[in-house]
Structure formats: structure tokens, C-alpha cells
Design a protein around this motif. Structure first.
Motif, PDB file in Angstrom:
ATOM      1  N   LYS A  32      -2.585   4.408  20.324  1.00 17.34           N
ATOM      2  CA  LYS A  32      -2.407   5.436  19.279  1.00 17.34           C
ATOM      3  C   LYS A  32      -3.592   6.399  19.249  1.00 17.34           C
ATOM      4  O   LYS A  32      -3.411   7.602  19.037  1.00 17.34           O
ATOM      5  CB  LYS A  32      -2.266   4.767  17.901  1.00 17.34           C
ATOM      6  CG  LYS A  32      -0.912   4.140  17.657  1.00 17.34           C
ATOM      7  CD  LYS A  32      -0.917   3.545  16.253  1.00 17.34           C
ATOM      8  CE  LYS A  32       0.109   2.473  16.107  1.00 17.34           C
ATOM      9  NZ  LYS A  32      -0.003   1.766  14.831  1.00 17.34           N
ATOM     10  N   GLU A  38       0.759  12.707  20.628  1.00 18.55           N
ATOM     11  CA  GLU A  38       2.124  12.255  20.901  1.00 18.55           C
ATOM     12  C   GLU A  38       2.629  11.329  19.793  1.00 18.55           C
ATOM     13  O   GLU A  38       3.782  11.428  19.365  1.00 18.55           O
ATOM     14  CB  GLU A  38       2.199  11.522  22.247  1.00 18.55           C
ATOM     15  CG  GLU A  38       2.113  12.429  23.459  1.00 18.55           C
ATOM     16  CD  GLU A  38       0.682  12.789  23.832  1.00 18.55           C
ATOM     17  OE1 GLU A  38      -0.258  12.425  23.096  1.00 18.55           O
ATOM     18  OE2 GLU A  38       0.496  13.457  24.878  1.00 18.55           O
ATOM     19  N   TYR A  39       1.725  10.437  19.337  1.00 19.15           N
ATOM     20  CA  TYR A  39       2.116   9.505  18.281  1.00 19.15           C
ATOM     21  C   TYR A  39       2.394  10.261  16.990  1.00 19.15           C
ATOM     22  O   TYR A  39       3.336   9.946  16.261  1.00 19.15           O
ATOM     23  CB  TYR A  39       1.023   8.454  18.071  1.00 19.15           C
ATOM     24  CG  TYR A  39       1.425   7.357  17.111  1.00 19.15           C
ATOM     25  CD1 TYR A  39       2.411   6.440  17.479  1.00 19.15           C
ATOM     26  CD2 TYR A  39       0.864   7.246  15.848  1.00 19.15           C
ATOM     27  CE1 TYR A  39       2.813   5.439  16.604  1.00 19.15           C
ATOM     28  CE2 TYR A  39       1.255   6.250  14.973  1.00 19.15           C
ATOM     29  CZ  TYR A  39       2.223   5.350  15.355  1.00 19.15           C
ATOM     30  OH  TYR A  39       2.625   4.366  14.488  1.00 19.15           O
ATOM     31  N   ALA A  41       3.488  13.294  16.808  1.00 18.54           N
ATOM     32  CA  ALA A  41       4.787  13.971  16.985  1.00 18.54           C
ATOM     33  C   ALA A  41       5.936  13.021  16.664  1.00 18.54           C
ATOM     34  O   ALA A  41       6.920  13.405  16.022  1.00 18.54           O
ATOM     35  CB  ALA A  41       4.921  14.482  18.418  1.00 18.54           C
ATOM     36  N   LEU A  42       5.780  11.776  17.093  1.00 18.70           N
ATOM     37  CA  LEU A  42       6.814  10.766  16.824  1.00 18.70           C
ATOM     38  C   LEU A  42       6.944  10.504  15.326  1.00 18.70           C
ATOM     39  O   LEU A  42       8.043  10.526  14.769  1.00 18.70           O
ATOM     40  CB  LEU A  42       6.456   9.460  17.547  1.00 18.70           C
ATOM     41  CG  LEU A  42       7.367   8.272  17.278  1.00 18.70           C
ATOM     42  CD1 LEU A  42       8.239   8.026  18.495  1.00 18.70           C
ATOM     43  CD2 LEU A  42       6.587   7.017  16.960  1.00 18.70           C
ATOM     44  N   GLU A  43       5.803  10.320  14.668  1.00 21.33           N
ATOM     45  CA  GLU A  43       5.837  10.021  13.236  1.00 21.33           C
ATOM     46  C   GLU A  43       6.277  11.228  12.410  1.00 21.33           C
ATOM     47  O   GLU A  43       6.952  11.069  11.405  1.00 21.33           O
ATOM     48  CB  GLU A  43       4.467   9.530  12.770  1.00 21.33           C
ATOM     49  CG  GLU A  43       4.155   8.147  13.317  1.00 21.33           C
ATOM     50  CD  GLU A  43       3.390   7.297  12.346  1.00 21.33           C
ATOM     51  OE1 GLU A  43       2.355   7.784  11.871  1.00 21.33           O
ATOM     52  OE2 GLU A  43       3.813   6.165  12.065  1.00 21.33           O
ATOM     53  N   ARG A  45       8.456  13.323  13.264  1.00 25.35           N
ATOM     54  CA  ARG A  45       9.924  13.348  13.346  1.00 25.35           C
ATOM     55  C   ARG A  45      10.517  12.473  12.251  1.00 25.35           C
ATOM     56  O   ARG A  45      11.498  12.827  11.621  1.00 25.35           O
ATOM     57  CB  ARG A  45      10.342  12.830  14.719  1.00 25.35           C
ATOM     58  CG  ARG A  45      11.508  13.537  15.285  1.00 25.35           C
ATOM     59  CD  ARG A  45      11.724  13.327  16.750  1.00 25.35           C
ATOM     60  NE  ARG A  45      11.500  11.996  17.228  1.00 25.35           N
ATOM     61  CZ  ARG A  45      10.653  11.671  18.196  1.00 25.35           C
ATOM     62  NH1 ARG A  45       9.938  12.601  18.769  1.00 25.35           N
ATOM     63  NH2 ARG A  45      10.508  10.429  18.591  1.00 25.35           N
ATOM     64  N   GLY A  46       9.873  11.335  12.027  1.00 28.79           N
ATOM     65  CA  GLY A  46      10.340  10.425  10.984  1.00 28.79           C
ATOM     66  C   GLY A  46      10.213  11.048   9.609  1.00 28.79           C
ATOM     67  O   GLY A  46      11.129  10.991   8.800  1.00 28.79           O
ATOM     68  N   ALA A  49      12.725  13.768   9.108  1.00 25.45           N
ATOM     69  CA  ALA A  49      14.072  13.204   8.918  1.00 25.45           C
ATOM     70  C   ALA A  49      14.248  12.764   7.474  1.00 25.45           C
ATOM     71  O   ALA A  49      15.292  12.984   6.871  1.00 25.45           O
ATOM     72  CB  ALA A  49      14.278  12.021   9.860  1.00 25.45           C
TER      73      ALA A  49
ATOM     74  N   ALA B   6      12.803   3.843  16.496  1.00 22.14           N
ATOM     75  CA  ALA B   6      11.794   4.675  17.165  1.00 22.14           C
ATOM     76  C   ALA B   6      12.283   6.114  17.286  1.00 22.14           C
ATOM     77  O   ALA B   6      11.519   7.058  17.060  1.00 22.14           O
ATOM     78  CB  ALA B   6      11.473   4.098  18.534  1.00 22.14           C
ATOM     79  N   VAL B   7      13.565   6.280  17.607  1.00 22.37           N
ATOM     80  CA  VAL B   7      14.123   7.638  17.715  1.00 22.37           C
ATOM     81  C   VAL B   7      14.013   8.348  16.362  1.00 22.37           C
ATOM     82  O   VAL B   7      13.739   9.541  16.283  1.00 22.37           O
ATOM     83  CB  VAL B   7      15.602   7.593  18.192  1.00 22.37           C
ATOM     84  CG1 VAL B   7      16.252   8.961  18.084  1.00 22.37           C
ATOM     85  CG2 VAL B   7      15.681   7.082  19.625  1.00 22.37           C
ATOM     86  N   GLY B   8      14.187   7.571  15.292  1.00 21.07           N
ATOM     87  CA  GLY B   8      14.082   8.136  13.943  1.00 21.07           C
ATOM     88  C   GLY B   8      12.646   8.396  13.504  1.00 21.07           C
ATOM     89  O   GLY B   8      12.414   8.812  12.381  1.00 21.07           O
ATOM     90  N   GLY B   9      11.678   8.101  14.368  1.00 22.98           N
ATOM     91  CA  GLY B   9      10.287   8.409  14.048  1.00 22.98           C
ATOM     92  C   GLY B   9       9.503   7.244  13.468  1.00 22.98           C
ATOM     93  O   GLY B   9       8.448   7.439  12.876  1.00 22.98           O
ATOM     94  N   ASP B  10      10.020   6.023  13.654  1.00 23.85           N
ATOM     95  CA  ASP B  10       9.311   4.849  13.150  1.00 23.85           C
ATOM     96  C   ASP B  10       8.241   4.430  14.166  1.00 23.85           C
ATOM     97  O   ASP B  10       8.558   3.893  15.233  1.00 23.85           O
ATOM     98  CB  ASP B  10      10.329   3.715  12.928  1.00 23.85           C
ATOM     99  CG  ASP B  10       9.684   2.430  12.429  1.00 23.85           C
ATOM    100  OD1 ASP B  10       8.442   2.347  12.428  1.00 23.85           O
ATOM    101  OD2 ASP B  10      10.420   1.514  12.041  1.00 23.85           O
ATOM    102  N   GLY B  11       6.984   4.670  13.808  1.00 21.08           N
ATOM    103  CA  GLY B  11       5.866   4.379  14.710  1.00 21.08           C
ATOM    104  C   GLY B  11       5.741   2.900  15.052  1.00 21.08           C
ATOM    105  O   GLY B  11       5.499   2.533  16.206  1.00 21.08           O
ATOM    106  N   ALA B  48       3.584   7.664  26.178  1.00 20.38           N
ATOM    107  CA  ALA B  48       3.249   8.900  25.460  1.00 20.38           C
ATOM    108  C   ALA B  48       4.361   9.943  25.664  1.00 20.38           C
ATOM    109  O   ALA B  48       4.780  10.607  24.719  1.00 20.38           O
ATOM    110  CB  ALA B  48       1.911   9.442  25.953  1.00 20.38           C
ATOM    111  N   ALA B  51       7.394   8.904  23.694  1.00 16.93           N
ATOM    112  CA  ALA B  51       7.259   9.153  22.248  1.00 16.93           C
ATOM    113  C   ALA B  51       7.702  10.572  21.900  1.00 16.93           C
ATOM    114  O   ALA B  51       8.366  10.800  20.891  1.00 16.93           O
ATOM    115  CB  ALA B  51       5.812   8.934  21.822  1.00 16.93           C
ATOM    116  N   VAL B  52       7.354  11.512  22.761  1.00 18.46           N
ATOM    117  CA  VAL B  52       7.689  12.920  22.503  1.00 18.46           C
ATOM    118  C   VAL B  52       9.160  13.198  22.818  1.00 18.46           C
ATOM    119  O   VAL B  52       9.834  13.941  22.102  1.00 18.46           O
ATOM    120  CB  VAL B  52       6.769  13.842  23.334  1.00 18.46           C
ATOM    121  CG1 VAL B  52       7.167  15.293  23.184  1.00 18.46           C
ATOM    122  CG2 VAL B  52       5.315  13.640  22.926  1.00 18.46           C
TER     123      VAL B  52
END
Lengths: 153, 171
Positions: A32, A38-39, A41-43, A45-46, A49, B6-11, B48, B51-52
């Protein structure tokens, strides 16, 4: 043990020696930190949403509320139009308003609605009766075209 | 389930996926790069990118194959960028310190001559602790198919060993 089996076991042992690697452990925290962008960007998105979800829910609720208000207004207007009692000081009936001159005008929607508003169902029936009596039975000598032309003014 | 999270943004869901697939991805990277540390770099870089790009993944049950493909590309890019000891190239000839080391060098050399697909399945199978489920997850094939691929890879290895004058290896 067959020669083939022995060779296979020997090769497996050699491959284990050569590859000789224990399964690596994934260090999530280090990853992380290393790939923070990148991490994030993932979070993100959550989070977006969740925001979209709340917004949509709120919009649906507001839309529902608006529809309920609109429906209430429509029903109230409809009741007002259909259940409106005769005005005070006015006698129900055709005579209470400016009487339409021709049978066509008597049975027009506007005229019938006005009669209903002023005198209810009785006034409506009276107006329709008056229209029919004015028209009367059609003499044999008068064609349907003539009757219709009179109805349409 | 984890993939959807994960697709929904759950780290946390995503890092749990990384934990599950890390070993297999490092094995794949190692089969290309011939270096454990670089293989770990390739696997982490693959996560990485995943994740994007996770929203682009069409089928959740294909996550393993998808991230393995990203890892292969990352490992190949790393191999191109840094002239390292590559498993898919000629191995440098090392002076053997003993007979055992000499044997290991010959086997390494033979491994380096395998096709990338064959070498990959050998690495996945002989990486300590990797289950058939994990291997199947990244290759997208059944246990039977894994065994078939492995058998063919070993036969090829035996051929290379014979050619290198290693004597008769019957597989």
C-alpha cells in the motif's frame, strides 16, 4: 520401482533443489505504501460508489415524494371539478346560466360541464332533455345531412 | 465475492486477493526472470495495475488468469529493461563447486530451454506450498490439464538433459 519412476523422482528432486523457493508472503502494508496512488484510486472508487448510492437513494425518495404531492393535487382538482356543489343563490337548472341557443351548443362538452357545475346531475339531465326536445323527432322530409349541419352550427 | 468487493473499491478485499495470488504470481515472474526478488517486483506491479484496472475485468471468476497475464507482461517488461539472468535465455555457465551444483546447473540450463508455458507450469508446481487450486486459478485449467502440461514439460526437460550429455533420463 521402474527405471522411469526412479528418473521422475530424481528429476522432481532436482527441480525442487533448483527452484528451491518457499512461497513468498504478501506484505499488504508495504505494498500500500509503495503503490499509494494505485491503492488510493481503488479506494476512491469505493467512496464514489457509496456517494452515488446515497445520491440515487435520495433522488428516488425525493422523486417519490414529488410524485405523491403531484398525485394529491391532481386528485384534489378532480374532486373539486366533479363534486363542486351549485353556487349559492343560483337555482339549479339551465335557466340559471345563459342558455345555449342551439342543440349543438347544448350538448357541447363545455356547455354540459357548465350545467353540471351549476346544478349537478339534475341540471345536466335537464340540459340534455332540452337539447333533445329542441331537436325533436326528425321529419321524413329532413335529411340526416341537414340535421348534422344544424348540429355543427 | 472478494473480487466483487475489490471491484467495488474495497481495499481490504483487494489485499486479501493479493495474499491469495501472490505466491503463484511470484512463481510465474520467477519462471520468466530467473530471479526471486525481481519476480516479487513483477507480482506487486501487476497488483498495482490490477487495482487501477479492476473495473475492466468482465468476469469475476477470471481474476486469477487476468492478473497472471498482467504479471507475465510486467515480468517481460522488467526482463527487457534490465539485463538479468533470464530463464528463457541462455544461462550463464558457472563453475561447479561440486557434483551436486554441477547437476543443478545442468537442470537450470535445461529449464531455461523450455517454452515459457512449460517452464511456468514447472515453477508453479515446484514452488513450495502452491496448491493445485492456486495453480488452476492462475492458469484457468483443470488439475488434469495441469498434470498433462507438467508431464510434457518434464519429457522436454529429459530430452534437453540427454542432449547436454547428462546420460539416459527416461520419462
Amino acid at each position: 520401482m521402474s527405471e522411469q519412476k526412479k528418473d521422475e523422482q530424481w528429476l522432481d528432486a532436482e527441480l525442487r533443489q533448483v527452484i528451491n523457493t518457499t512461497q513468498p508472503e504478501f506484505d499488504a502494508e508495504a505494498w500500500k505504501r509503495r503503490y499509494a496512488k494505485e491503492y488510493e484510486a481503488l479506494e476512491a472508487r469505493g467512496r464514489s460508489a457509496v456517494r452515488v448510492g446515497i445520491g440515487a437513494g435520495r433522488r428516488v425518495r425525493l422523486m417519490g415524494g414529488g410524485l405523491a404531492v403531484a398525485a394529491t393535487i391532481l386528485i384534489a382538482v378532480a374532486i373539486l371539478f366533479t363534486q363542486r356543489p351549485p353556487r349559492d343563490g343560483q337555482e339549479p337548472g339551465v335557466g340559471a346560466s345563459a342558455s345555449p341557443s342551439s342543440p349543438a351548443k347544448m350538448v357541447s362538452m363545455m356547455s354540459l360541464a357548465r350545467a353540471y357545475r351549476q346544478g349537478g346531475e339534475d341540471a345536466l339531465n335537464q340540459q340534455l332533455d332540452a337539447a333533445l326536445s329542441k331537436l325533436g323527432p326528425r321529419p321524413d322530409g329532413i335529411s340526416a345531412v341537414q340535421v348534422l349541419s344544424e348540429l355543427e352550427g | 465475492m472478494l473480487v466483487e468487493q475489490a471491484v467495488g473499491g474495497d481495499g481490504d478485499g483487494f489485499t486479501e486477493l493479493c495474499r491469495r495470488y501472490y505466491g503463484a504470481l511470484v512463481a510465474i515472474g520467477h519462471s520468466i526472470l530467473g530471479d526471486r526478488h525481481l519476480a516479487e517486483d513483477a507480482a506487486q506491479q501487476a497488483f498495482a495495475k490490477a487495482a487501477v484496472n479492476l473495473p475492466k475485468l468482465r468476469k469475476a471468476d477470471q481474476f486469477g488468469r487476468w492478473v497472471a497475464a498482467i504479471c507475465r507482461n510486467e515480468a517481460r517488461d522488467l526482463a527487457r529493461a534490465r539485463p538479468v539472468v533470464r530463464m528463457d535465455g541462455e544461462m550463464p555457465a558457472a563453475e561447479p563447486e561440486s557434483d551436486r551444483l554441477a547437476v543443478a546447473e545442468v537442470v537450470k540450463k535445461a529449464l531455461g530451454r523450455l517454452s515459457s508455458e512449460a517452464r511456468e507450469v514447472v515453477f508453479l508446481r515446484f514452488y513450495d506450498g502452491l496448491s493445485y487450486d492456486q495453480i488452476s486459478g492462475v492458469l484457468g485449467i483443470s488439475e488434469q490439464a495441469i498434470n498433462g502440461r507438467l508431464r510434457r514439460a518434464k519429457r522436454k526437460l529429459a530430452e534437453h538433459l540427454r542432449r547436454d550429455g547428462f546420460g539416459e533420463v527416461n520419462l
